[in-house]
Design an enzyme around this catalytic site. Structure first.
Site, PDB file in Angstrom:
ATOM      1  N   ASP A 223     -27.050   7.778 -15.404  1.00  0.00           N
ATOM      2  CA  ASP A 223     -27.451   8.763 -16.417  1.00  0.00           C
ATOM      3  C   ASP A 223     -27.175  10.163 -15.859  1.00  0.00           C
ATOM      4  O   ASP A 223     -26.294  10.301 -15.017  1.00  0.00           O
ATOM      5  CB  ASP A 223     -28.926   8.550 -16.809  1.00  0.00           C
ATOM      6  CG  ASP A 223     -29.211   9.010 -18.227  1.00  0.00           C
ATOM      7  OD1 ASP A 223     -28.990  10.196 -18.517  1.00  0.00           O
ATOM      8  OD2 ASP A 223     -29.653   8.195 -19.057  1.00  0.00           O
ATOM      9  N   HIS A 246     -23.748  10.885 -16.260  1.00  0.00           N
ATOM     10  CA  HIS A 246     -23.581  11.576 -17.537  1.00  0.00           C
ATOM     11  C   HIS A 246     -23.357  13.071 -17.378  1.00  0.00           C
ATOM     12  O   HIS A 246     -23.243  13.786 -18.350  1.00  0.00           O
ATOM     13  CB  HIS A 246     -24.785  11.304 -18.446  1.00  0.00           C
ATOM     14  CG  HIS A 246     -24.870   9.883 -18.913  1.00  0.00           C
ATOM     15  ND1 HIS A 246     -25.814   9.434 -19.808  1.00  0.00           N
ATOM     16  CD2 HIS A 246     -24.105   8.798 -18.609  1.00  0.00           C
ATOM     17  CE1 HIS A 246     -25.630   8.125 -20.015  1.00  0.00           C
ATOM     18  NE2 HIS A 246     -24.607   7.720 -19.296  1.00  0.00           N
TER      19      HIS A 246
END
Ligand SMILES: *[C@@H]1O[C@H](CO)[C@@H](O)[C@H](O)[C@H]1NC(C)=O
Ligand SMILES: *[C@@H]1O[C@H](CO)[C@@H](O)[C@H](O)[C@H]1NC(C)=O
Ligand SMILES: *[C@@H]1O[C@H](CO)[C@@H](O)[C@H](O)[C@H]1NC(C)=O
Ligand SMILES: *[C@@H]1O[C@H](CO)[C@@H](O)[C@H](O)[C@H]1NC(C)=O
Ligand SMILES: *[C@@H]1O[C@H](CO)[C@@H](O)[C@H](O)[C@H]1NC(C)=O
Length: 401
Positions: A223, A246
């Site tokens: 993430d 991310h």
């Protein structure tokens, strides 16, 4: 025989400070409390949480700047371990040994962390050790929609003066490090390692915090490498390598929480991104309130990043959000010296709402090409006002609002 008397005196003196009898004093520094002296096993199999908490309680009551020591060459198995303040003086957790979480699912509670620091001021966490969350069974459980709550690896909440240096964090069940309601925070030379497909395993996440500096960190996760949530101001992220993951994100802002969002004075500089979903982004939900302003993103290298520059006022990861008026106002975001490759043709996305357009977007010397393609990259701009300088590739045009 002559040595006996001083020895006895020493024993009496240390007995007087209770459990510090088991601790050593180092020249010019505070007392060192080793977890071994508080009956930690350090065999990787026995639960040492209680020994850590007891060591902490003694170190925390020491007014001379104590160190809680986790020795090298051993592995300590912990469950939920709460290290609470306030302490009498600055305190250090020296993690030279390794720490592991249990290898199977170990808690059903919400808001847990393997190591949870609460109300500790002037805390240093340092060392060459690794903290391994052994997250694989949790990721599996989450992917099967069975685990609602997963423990974080290390959390700091309500603190003033925090330094985290050199430690390595690995395979958290959920976020690796979270900082909430803290002021004056430094994170330096910390490594985070988790697979790119491990769900919600953010590297460093912070909310309601100010004066935060993150430098020289290497973050691989499933993430955000770094995420900056509402209530956070004055953050500098520099010399960070990110990917997979991310990217470095602000938000999502303006969600269900009642308070208007506020994020200000964020700088991300000298960072490298490899195969991440976004490079730098600001994301907010439709219909939110509040403001996010004064961003500087500079000297960033992108390698096969899906969307290197991304502002999104329509954030909706599940893709089922109803249309809403309003939004968090995003103003003054500067992107300077950003180069490299994107894996999608639309390397720049600046998508703002009609009711609360973005203002003061500035791009200077941006050079992004489409990885493995000869066609040029593109920019998608919606309801944003701003300006460009120097070379900007893809071409960006701000229309009058
Ligand atoms: C933490 O440091 C600040 C600033 O040096 C000081 O005012 C405060 O008393 C310290 N608190 C503790 C618990 O050490
Ligand atoms: C960074 O941390 C690692 C341990 O994780 C250590 O080996 C290395 O020496 C540190 N680098 C610096 C410059 O302190
Ligand atoms: C962040 O950088 C700015 C500009 O160099 C500086 O004024 C500010 O004090 C820095 N803040 C932190 C927390 O490092
Ligand atoms: C980005 O890449 C360029 C060219 O390879 C290199 O000179 C520069 O040091 C890199 N920047 C960072 C922050 O590593
Ligand atoms: C581009 O090509 C390289 C080398 O063939 C490959 O490893 C990479 O996955 C490709 N990237 C994209 C975005 O297709």
């Amino acid at each position: 025989m002559r040595a006996v008397l001083p020895m006895l005196l020493l024993l009496v003196a240390s007995a007087a400070v209770g459990s510090a009898a088991a601790a050593g004093r180092r020249k010019g520094e505070g007392t060192r409390y080793s977890v071994m002296a508080f009956h930690a096993a350090g065999d990787g199999e026995t639960d040492d949480s209680k020994a850590f908490e007891e060591t902490w309680d003694s170190a925390c009551r020491d007014s001379g700047g104590a160190t809680l020591y986790v020795p090298e060459g051993r592995t300590f198995l912990l469950g939920e371990t709460k290290l609470q303040g306030p302490c009498k003086s600055p305190i250090t957790l020296q993690v030279d040994g390794d720490i592991v979480a249990p290898s199977s699912l170990w808690t059903l509670k919400s808001l847990t962390s393997l190591l949870a620091f609460y109300r500790v001021d002037n805390l240093t966490v340092d060392g060459i050790g690794q903290i391994d969350g052994r997250g694989a069974p949790w990721w599996h459980c989450y992917n099967q929609k069975k685990c609602h709550y997963r423990p974080q690896l290390v959390s700091f909440s309500f603190c003033n003066g925090l330094r985290v240096t050199n430690i390595r964090l690995k395979d958290s069940a959920d976020k690796h490090m979270s900082v909430f309601e803290c002021s004056q925070v430094q994170v330096h030379n910390v490594t985070v390692m988790a697979p790119g497909n491990s769900p919600n395993t953010d590297g460093i996440t912070m909310g309601a915090s100010d004066h935060v500096r993150i430098s020289s960190c290497n973050i691989h996760s499933g993430d955000d490498c770094v995420s900056i949530l509402t209530g956070t101001t004055d953050v500098n992220v520099t010399d960070v390598t990110c990917g997979p993951g991310h990217g470095i994100s602000v938000g999502s802002l303006g969600g269900a929480s009642e308070k208007p969002a506020l994020v200000e004075r964020i700088t991300v500089s000298n960072c490298n991104f490899f195969n991440t979903m976004t490079g730098v982004r600001i994301k907010s939900w439709q219909g939110g309130r509040g403001k996010a302003n004064t961003f500087l993103f500079r000297d960033l290298n992108m390698t096969q990043v899906r969307y290197p520059i991304d502002i999104d006022q329509f954030y909706c990861p599940q893709g089922n959000c109803p249309k809403r008026e309003g939004g968090v106002a995003i103003t003054d975001a500067r992107f300077i010296n950003i180069r490299g490759t994107s894996s999608e043709q639309e390397a720049i996305q600046i998508l703002c709402s009609k009711s609360v357009p973005c203002h003061g977007i500035f791009l200077h010397n941006v050079d992004l090409s489409w990885a493995n393609h000869t066609a040029p990259t593109k920019a998608k701009i919606l309801n944003a006002q701003g300006s460009v300088a120097g070379t900007v590739k893809p071409q960006v045009r701000f229309r009058g609002l």
